[in-house]
Design a protein around this motif. Sequence first.
Motif, PDB file in Angstrom:
ATOM      1  N   HIS A 173       0.828  -1.208   0.000  1.00  0.00           N
ATOM      2  CA  HIS A 173       0.000   0.000   0.000  1.00  0.00           C
ATOM      3  C   HIS A 173       0.864   1.260   0.000  1.00  0.00           C
ATOM      4  O   HIS A 173       0.654   2.191  -0.791  1.00  0.00           O
ATOM      5  CB  HIS A 173      -0.925  -0.021   1.225  1.00  0.00           C
ATOM      6  CG  HIS A 173      -1.621   1.280   1.477  1.00  0.00           C
ATOM      7  ND1 HIS A 173      -2.655   1.740   0.691  1.00  0.00           N
ATOM      8  CD2 HIS A 173      -1.414   2.227   2.421  1.00  0.00           C
ATOM      9  CE1 HIS A 173      -3.072   2.901   1.145  1.00  0.00           C
ATOM     10  NE2 HIS A 173      -2.336   3.229   2.198  1.00  0.00           N
ATOM     11  N   HIS A 174       1.865   1.299   0.866  1.00  0.00           N
ATOM     12  CA  HIS A 174       2.720   2.481   0.963  1.00  0.00           C
ATOM     13  C   HIS A 174       3.515   2.686  -0.326  1.00  0.00           C
ATOM     14  O   HIS A 174       3.677   3.836  -0.795  1.00  0.00           O
ATOM     15  CB  HIS A 174       3.662   2.357   2.162  1.00  0.00           C
ATOM     16  CG  HIS A 174       2.964   2.569   3.482  1.00  0.00           C
ATOM     17  ND1 HIS A 174       2.406   3.765   3.847  1.00  0.00           N
ATOM     18  CD2 HIS A 174       2.752   1.726   4.525  1.00  0.00           C
ATOM     19  CE1 HIS A 174       1.869   3.671   5.049  1.00  0.00           C
ATOM     20  NE2 HIS A 174       2.072   2.436   5.487  1.00  0.00           N
ATOM     21  N   MET A 175       4.032   1.601  -0.902  1.00  0.00           N
ATOM     22  CA  MET A 175       4.800   1.742  -2.133  1.00  0.00           C
ATOM     23  C   MET A 175       3.907   2.215  -3.275  1.00  0.00           C
ATOM     24  O   MET A 175       4.334   2.994  -4.146  1.00  0.00           O
ATOM     25  CB  MET A 175       5.463   0.413  -2.493  1.00  0.00           C
ATOM     26  CG  MET A 175       6.525  -0.033  -1.495  1.00  0.00           C
ATOM     27  SD  MET A 175       7.863   1.163  -1.308  1.00  0.00           S
ATOM     28  CE  MET A 175       8.556   1.165  -2.936  1.00  0.00           C
ATOM     29  N   SER A 176       2.657   1.767  -3.295  1.00  0.00           N
ATOM     30  CA  SER A 176       1.732   2.241  -4.327  1.00  0.00           C
ATOM     31  C   SER A 176       1.464   3.734  -4.170  1.00  0.00           C
ATOM     32  O   SER A 176       1.401   4.481  -5.171  1.00  0.00           O
ATOM     33  CB  SER A 176       0.418   1.455  -4.245  1.00  0.00           C
ATOM     34  OG  SER A 176       0.647   0.078  -4.462  1.00  0.00           O
ATOM     35  N   VAL A 177       1.307   4.169  -2.922  1.00  0.00           N
ATOM     36  CA  VAL A 177       1.094   5.596  -2.666  1.00  0.00           C
ATOM     37  C   VAL A 177       2.301   6.411  -3.139  1.00  0.00           C
ATOM     38  O   VAL A 177       2.167   7.481  -3.744  1.00  0.00           O
ATOM     39  CB  VAL A 177       0.793   5.834  -1.178  1.00  0.00           C
ATOM     40  CG1 VAL A 177       0.774   7.330  -0.864  1.00  0.00           C
ATOM     41  CG2 VAL A 177      -0.529   5.197  -0.795  1.00  0.00           C
ATOM     42  N   VAL A 178       3.502   5.912  -2.850  1.00  0.00           N
ATOM     43  CA  VAL A 178       4.718   6.614  -3.273  1.00  0.00           C
ATOM     44  C   VAL A 178       4.764   6.720  -4.791  1.00  0.00           C
ATOM     45  O   VAL A 178       5.087   7.793  -5.367  1.00  0.00           O
ATOM     46  CB  VAL A 178       5.971   5.893  -2.734  1.00  0.00           C
ATOM     47  CG1 VAL A 178       7.234   6.459  -3.369  1.00  0.00           C
ATOM     48  CG2 VAL A 178       6.034   6.016  -1.225  1.00  0.00           C
ATOM     49  N   ALA A 179       4.437   5.632  -5.485  1.00  0.00           N
ATOM     50  CA  ALA A 179       4.469   5.645  -6.948  1.00  0.00           C
ATOM     51  C   ALA A 179       3.454   6.630  -7.515  1.00  0.00           C
ATOM     52  O   ALA A 179       3.745   7.384  -8.460  1.00  0.00           O
ATOM     53  CB  ALA A 179       4.215   4.236  -7.484  1.00  0.00           C
ATOM     54  N   ILE A 180       2.240   6.649  -6.964  1.00  0.00           N
ATOM     55  CA  ILE A 180       1.206   7.563  -7.473  1.00  0.00           C
ATOM     56  C   ILE A 180       1.579   9.016  -7.206  1.00  0.00           C
ATOM     57  O   ILE A 180       1.425   9.899  -8.082  1.00  0.00           O
ATOM     58  CB  ILE A 180      -0.150   7.207  -6.833  1.00  0.00           C
ATOM     59  CG1 ILE A 180      -0.602   5.820  -7.304  1.00  0.00           C
ATOM     60  CG2 ILE A 180      -1.200   8.248  -7.171  1.00  0.00           C
ATOM     61  CD1 ILE A 180      -1.834   5.304  -6.604  1.00  0.00           C
ATOM     62  N   GLN A 181       2.079   9.300  -5.986  1.00  0.00           N
ATOM     63  CA  GLN A 181       2.459  10.678  -5.667  1.00  0.00           C
ATOM     64  C   GLN A 181       3.632  11.150  -6.531  1.00  0.00           C
ATOM     65  O   GLN A 181       3.684  12.317  -6.954  1.00  0.00           O
ATOM     66  CB  GLN A 181       2.803  10.794  -4.190  1.00  0.00           C
ATOM     67  CG  GLN A 181       1.598  10.674  -3.274  1.00  0.00           C
ATOM     68  CD  GLN A 181       1.983  10.769  -1.809  1.00  0.00           C
ATOM     69  OE1 GLN A 181       3.155  10.638  -1.469  1.00  0.00           O
ATOM     70  NE2 GLN A 181       0.992  10.991  -0.952  1.00  0.00           N
ATOM     71  N   ALA A 182       4.578  10.256  -6.789  1.00  0.00           N
ATOM     72  CA  ALA A 182       5.705  10.641  -7.636  1.00  0.00           C
ATOM     73  C   ALA A 182       5.261  10.926  -9.065  1.00  0.00           C
ATOM     74  O   ALA A 182       5.800  11.801  -9.748  1.00  0.00           O
ATOM     75  CB  ALA A 182       6.760   9.534  -7.615  1.00  0.00           C
ATOM     76  N   GLU A 183       4.233  10.177  -9.530  1.00  0.00           N
ATOM     77  CA  GLU A 183       3.738  10.415 -10.883  1.00  0.00           C
ATOM     78  C   GLU A 183       2.927  11.712 -10.975  1.00  0.00           C
ATOM     79  O   GLU A 183       2.967  12.433 -11.975  1.00  0.00           O
ATOM     80  CB  GLU A 183       2.879   9.230 -11.329  1.00  0.00           C
ATOM     81  CG  GLU A 183       2.394   9.338 -12.765  1.00  0.00           C
ATOM     82  CD  GLU A 183       1.593   8.116 -13.178  1.00  0.00           C
ATOM     83  OE1 GLU A 183       1.270   7.995 -14.372  1.00  0.00           O
ATOM     84  OE2 GLU A 183       1.292   7.268 -12.300  1.00  0.00           O
TER      85      GLU A 183
END
Length: 453
Positions: A258-268
Amino acid sequence: MTETTQTHTTRPDDPDDSYEAYRPRSPEFRAAVTALRGLWEDLFHDAFAYRPLPRKHPDGRALGRLKGRRREYVAWSRHAVVGAAGALAMLIAWTDAQGSGLGLPIGLLALAPVLLTLVRPVGAFWLSLAGATVVAIIGTTYSDWPWLPGSFAAHLIVLTVVAIRTRPRTAAWMWMLTAAYGFVAETVFGGGYYYTNTAPMLVFAAIILLAVTVWHIRRQAEEKVTAQQTVTAHERSRRTLLEERTTIARELHDVVAHHMSVVAIQAEAAPYRVENPPPELEKAFATIRENAVAALTELRRVLGVVRAEDYEVPDAPQPTLAELDGLIANVRDTGLDVEKTVTGAVRELPQGVELSAYRIVQEALSNTLRHAPGAGARVEIGYVLGGLGLRIVNDAPPNPSLIKPSPGAGHGITGMQERVSMLNGEMTAEPTPTGGYEVTVFLPVPAASESGT
């Protein structure tokens, strides 16, 4: 032209190359050789080897209730019983030989083999036969042959003790040699005696040795059952531990994913929140997103193997301490009186710590429902500097007769310990002086995590 090949069987060590020189041994011959080998190993090889009778184990059922000097005395009770039996045989022999003036040596010949069973059991059997022969020669009675009364009692005692200390096969060999000794003594040297007692000796010995054999078989069966139960309990504990680790790995997988997905979305999405971002910033965010996606893919590849085929990712987020009130309310609905106390400044902690704390409280209350029905429980949560403290304690059950044995007793504690060890925490689980049970846990939280929340 036809070539014919002839083959025949020969023994490698046979100088004569003929079939008649080698004849296979019959099953009867092999059985006889095996029996004679067993006789040699049981009664002849190292017959007088030193094998002292050990004391009773201090953890036995009888010794567990005794303390101090009484405990020491009971530990030597088996030796005392053998000594008392030897004294009885000596008294019988001495009473029977009072008129001859040889009461003392005949009594000692009856006592010696019985006492020898304490240190050299197989040698005691041979000494008993030798002693019976000497007593029969120097004795004056003509009514019993070849065992005078003292030798008769001593030999039965020796057979019993040696059979208990060895094994059923040895008991069978001793009975057969006793029968052979009696047969030879009766047919060769028993012509001048009115009565022979070989038959009574064999009957009494057979009854005693049969009882000892049954005892041996039952004890071996109990040992096998105990060993199997120990292995089963160990395997059950290990399986529970693996299942708990699998559950923890699944939960961690969901949290980290979940946290890694959030990081990926925020970075995009970050470059679109800034007007005219520099190329270096766009490249940096792109790199962050690529690394986050790669880490997420690798995480799913590695930790995904612990999922069962029918496992589904939960739709709702993993529980935290914020949902603890709902858990306690559900437990109260079952009839358990639970009190909750929170000390310190409540703050958000890392999701792994919150999840583990929730699961630990859940398992501790489940154990209270299972092992202390009707007892009250208290849940204490302390937000302290450097971590989170938990204390779950229950009172003694008001009606212990309602408690039913649980096949999984102790496995919940194992799961809690796994969670605490994963977070480098500390845990104690022990009974309270009042008859209840207490679980105390400290889960450390790095200062950086606290400040970041």
